[in-house]
Design a protein around this motif. Structure first.
Motif, mmCIF file in Angstrom:
data_model
loop_
_atom_site.group_PDB
_atom_site.id
_atom_site.type_symbol
_atom_site.label_atom_id
_atom_site.label_comp_id
_atom_site.label_asym_id
_atom_site.label_seq_id
_atom_site.Cartn_x
_atom_site.Cartn_y
_atom_site.Cartn_z
ATOM 1 N N GLY A 25 3.846 -7.507 -1.684
ATOM 2 C CA GLY A 25 4.405 -7.269 -0.359
ATOM 3 C C GLY A 25 5.656 -6.416 -0.405
ATOM 4 O O GLY A 25 5.833 -5.515 0.430
ATOM 5 N N ASN A 46 -0.557 -9.859 -5.961
ATOM 6 C CA ASN A 46 -1.237 -8.575 -5.973
ATOM 7 C C ASN A 46 -2.759 -8.762 -5.922
ATOM 8 O O ASN A 46 -3.347 -9.340 -6.843
ATOM 9 C CB ASN A 46 -0.855 -7.808 -7.249
ATOM 10 N N ILE A 105 4.676 -2.813 -0.958
ATOM 11 C CA ILE A 105 4.196 -2.156 0.260
ATOM 12 C C ILE A 105 5.374 -1.800 1.168
ATOM 13 O O ILE A 105 5.412 -0.719 1.766
ATOM 14 C CB ILE A 105 3.199 -3.060 1.011
ATOM 15 N N LYS A 108 -0.575 -1.730 4.403
ATOM 16 C CA LYS A 108 0.233 -2.594 5.276
ATOM 17 C C LYS A 108 -0.661 -3.615 5.984
ATOM 18 O O LYS A 108 -0.302 -4.789 6.103
ATOM 19 C CB LYS A 108 0.969 -1.747 6.327
ATOM 20 N N ALA A 118 1.562 -12.758 0.479
ATOM 21 C CA ALA A 118 1.740 -11.318 0.305
ATOM 22 C C ALA A 118 2.359 -10.948 -1.037
ATOM 23 O O ALA A 118 2.330 -9.785 -1.431
ATOM 24 C CB ALA A 118 2.603 -10.769 1.441
ATOM 25 N N LYS A 134 -1.801 -6.237 3.505
ATOM 26 C CA LYS A 134 -0.691 -7.173 3.234
ATOM 27 C C LYS A 134 -0.619 -8.252 4.309
ATOM 28 O O LYS A 134 -0.418 -9.439 3.997
ATOM 29 C CB LYS A 134 0.628 -6.393 3.184
#
Length: 376
Positions: A61, A35, A64, A23, A32, A26
């Motif tokens: 993102g 990858n 996540i 987190k 975000a 990110k």
């Protein structure tokens, strides 16, 4: 172009810490969706997180966020049967097999029934998206490591580009396959706790067992830079306590699990650091002239700043009553047995605390992490 690998180690419920770290990563990214880890390597519970990231590789993102929702709302019943009947049946089977195994020729399979985990994975992961992510170059490869009970060999099942070659080392193999739920369940089958899974021709268990080189799959897959997220404090000096009491079964089991999940990673990291230092003293042209195939690998380790067994002991009361009764009988509901509890405590207060700790630990090292990943 530098290939960055992410290594997610094992540790049962402790893997919630990895979500907090990711987190924070990110939030550091300028985009975000992209990858930052084209190579993903997961073992045990880390394999579940790695597979989720692979499935969501085209939108990091969102992946996540998906992991955060799952881990922030976990209950033990999402992973193993924690209801009174489920615990009673599992316990009865274990005891009857131990008592009457000589008569029935059957041995106990596992202490807990993790069929809820299979159901959750089958309904939340679309493995066909991995090939699509590879084709779109959002993902280079993903490796899931399992340990064969018959052969004693660690097998890293990997899915990636067609030109990736399998590898073979002493007691370690890399096999190019199409990953599925069985690989994840096998890799996360904690010995004695969860049942082994048959993959192809062999029964496999937790990938952390006998995995003497946890970093090697990332290197075989071409990584130049590796971020490792641990499941416990990597360097911890403890004083020997004076204790007249014989260690409980939970204390012994927790010690064994820590050896499985933590020790080999620490040793492999020390070995990599020594190799990097040696290579740094040899000019590149001399390495090339003498055929030295080794190359320096940048590595960064993020591990919990607190002891997770103590954190688990503070939240052990959140477990369902049947599970608490089962664990209390083997001494896992006190501070000394907290290590075992820390691997099985799939409950919101504990997993949310792990996520918060991972996020805080990473943000404390924000500049270091950003520089390592090349985030400007």
């Amino acid at each position: 172009m530098t290939k960055t690998a992410l290594i997610l180690s094992g540790g049962g419920a402790r893997a919630g810490y990895q979500v907090g770290v990711l987190k924070a990563v990110k939030e550091m990214l300028p985009d975000a969706k992209v990858n930052p880890f084209p190579i993903l390597c997961g073992t045990s519970a880390g394999a579940l997180n790695a597979a989720t990231l692979a499935v969501w590789a085209e939108d990091f993102g969102a992946g996540i966020d998906h992991l955060d929702r799952i881990w922030s709302n976990f209950h033990a019943g999402d992973v193993y049967r924690a209801d009174p009947l489920g615990i009673a049946v599992a316990g009865a089977r274990w005891l009857s097999a131990l008592a009457l195994g000589w008569l029935t020729h059957k041995s106990p399979r596992s202490l807990l029934d993790n069929s809820p985990l299979r159901f959750m994975l089958e309904n939340s992961l679309d493995f066909s998206r991995i090939d699509r992510a590879i084709a779109q170059r959002a993902l280079h490869s993903i490796s899931i490591t399992c340990s064969g009970y018959g052969s004693g060999q660690c097998v890293s099942f990997f899915q990636g580009r067609a030109d990736l070659e399998p590898w073979k080392r002493s007691q370690r193999f890399g096999a190019h396959v199409k990953l599925n739920v069985d690989h994840l369940l096998a890799s996360s089958a904690i010995p004695f706790i969860f049942p082994a899974v048959k993959v192809h021709r062999e029964w496999f268990g937790d990938g952390s067992m006998r995995h003497l080189a946890p970093i090697s799959p990332a290197i075989h897959l071409g990584a130049d830079r590796i971020l490792v997220i641990g499941a416990g404090r990597m360097k911890e000096e403890k004083e020997r306590p004076q204790d007249e009491r014989y260690p409980s079964l939970a204390q012994i089991a927790g010690h064994a699990m820590s050896s499985i999940f933590l020790d080999s990673l620490s040793v492999d990291l020390e070995r990599m650091i020594r190799i990097n230092k040696t290579l740094a003293s040899i000019p590149a042209e001399i390495r090339k002239e003498r055929g030295i195939a080794l190359r320096p690998i940048d590595v960064l380790v993020i591990a919990p700043s607190q002891r997770l067994d103590h954190l688990a002991a503070a939240h052990a009361g959140e477990l369902p009553r049947p599970v608490r009764a089962l664990l209390r009988g083997i001494g896992a509901m006190n501070k000394n047995g907290g290590a075992l509890t820390s691997y099985l405590l799939f409950e919101q207060p504990y997993t949310q605390a792990l996520i918060a700790l991972g996020y805080e630990d990473t943000m404390t090292r924000r500049d270091e992490v950003a520089a390592f990943l090349g985030i400007t």
